[in-house]
Motif scaffolding. Structure first.
Motif, PDB file in Angstrom:
ATOM      1  N   GLU A   1     -11.515   6.784   3.241  1.00 63.75           N
ATOM      2  CA  GLU A   1     -12.696   6.407   2.470  1.00 63.75           C
ATOM      3  C   GLU A   1     -12.299   5.705   1.166  1.00 63.75           C
ATOM      4  OE1 GLU A   1     -16.625   8.302   0.307  1.00 63.75           O
ATOM      5  OE2 GLU A   1     -15.330   9.614   1.462  1.00 63.75           O
ATOM      6  N   GLY A   2     -12.870   4.524   0.951  1.00 64.22           N
ATOM      7  CA  GLY A   2     -12.615   3.760  -0.267  1.00 64.22           C
ATOM      8  C   GLY A   2     -11.509   2.743  -0.136  1.00 64.22           C
ATOM      9  N   CYS A   3     -10.764   2.769   0.975  1.00 59.36           N
ATOM     10  CA  CYS A   3      -9.705   1.787   1.189  1.00 59.36           C
ATOM     11  C   CYS A   3     -10.290   0.579   1.908  1.00 59.36           C
ATOM     12  CB  CYS A   3      -8.569   2.381   2.004  1.00 59.36           C
ATOM     13  SG  CYS A   3      -7.199   1.215   2.245  1.00 59.36           S
ATOM     14  N   ASN A   4     -10.085  -0.588   1.341  1.00 60.88           N
ATOM     15  CA  ASN A   4     -10.605  -1.823   1.915  1.00 60.88           C
ATOM     16  C   ASN A   4      -9.535  -2.682   2.589  1.00 60.88           C
ATOM     17  OD1 ASN A   4     -13.486  -1.790   0.920  1.00 60.88           O
ATOM     18  ND2 ASN A   4     -12.358  -1.462  -0.977  1.00 60.88           N
ATOM     19  N   HIS A   5      -8.272  -2.442   2.226  1.00 60.35           N
ATOM     20  CA  HIS A   5      -7.210  -3.303   2.750  1.00 60.35           C
ATOM     21  C   HIS A   5      -5.855  -2.659   2.457  1.00 60.35           C
ATOM     22  CE1 HIS A   5      -5.315  -7.114   3.880  1.00 60.35           C
ATOM     23  NE2 HIS A   5      -4.520  -6.952   2.839  1.00 60.35           N
ATOM     24  N   VAL A   6      -4.931  -2.777   3.403  1.00 61.62           N
ATOM     25  CA  VAL A   6      -3.537  -2.375   3.204  1.00 61.62           C
ATOM     26  C   VAL A   6      -2.670  -3.380   3.937  1.00 61.62           C
ATOM     27  CG1 VAL A   6      -1.762  -0.642   3.657  1.00 61.62           C
ATOM     28  CG2 VAL A   6      -4.057   0.097   3.072  1.00 61.62           C
ATOM     29  N   GLU A   7      -1.658  -3.875   3.235  1.00 61.64           N
ATOM     30  CA  GLU A   7      -0.690  -4.738   3.915  1.00 61.64           C
ATOM     31  C   GLU A   7       0.702  -4.448   3.396  1.00 61.64           C
ATOM     32  OE1 GLU A   7      -0.563  -9.088   2.640  1.00 61.64           O
ATOM     33  OE2 GLU A   7      -2.537  -8.493   1.924  1.00 61.64           O
TER      34      GLU A   7
END
Length: 96
Positions: free
Chosen positions: A33-39
């Motif tokens: 919840e609250g994470c929009n993107h990870v790379e």
């Protein structure tokens, strides 16, 4: 929007272990919840240095993730592979 960058230097012989940890956890982190993107980014000149770049709704969302069981598992496994202390930055975008 909070931008979180974590730069990690791994023991060269442990990078494949880290990549496997990231492959197995990236979708779970993205679903938090609250994470929009990870790379994941790899340093151009130092192949054992990686950075994660993630976007969060707020610092509270990031801290909720950092206090989670998922983070505890991922971070424990990851930090065992370090060759140097990680560096982390939290930033917000400036609209000028």
């Amino acid at each position: 929007m909070l931008i979180r960058i974590v730069r990690m230097t791994f023991q060269p012989e442990k990078t494949n272990e880290f990549l496997e940890i990231f492959r197995n956890s990236k979708d779970k982190i993205r679903a938090f919840e609250g994470c929009n993107h990870v790379e994941l980014l790899q340093d151009l000149n130092h192949p054992n240095i990686y950075s994660t770049y993630s976007l969060w709704d707020s610092e509270e969302h990031l801290n909720n993730y950092r206090d989670s069981k998922l983070f505890g598992q991922v971070w424990k496994a990851t930090k065992a592979l370090f060759a140097d202390k990680p560096q982390a930055w939290s930033n917000v975008q400036v609209d000028i």
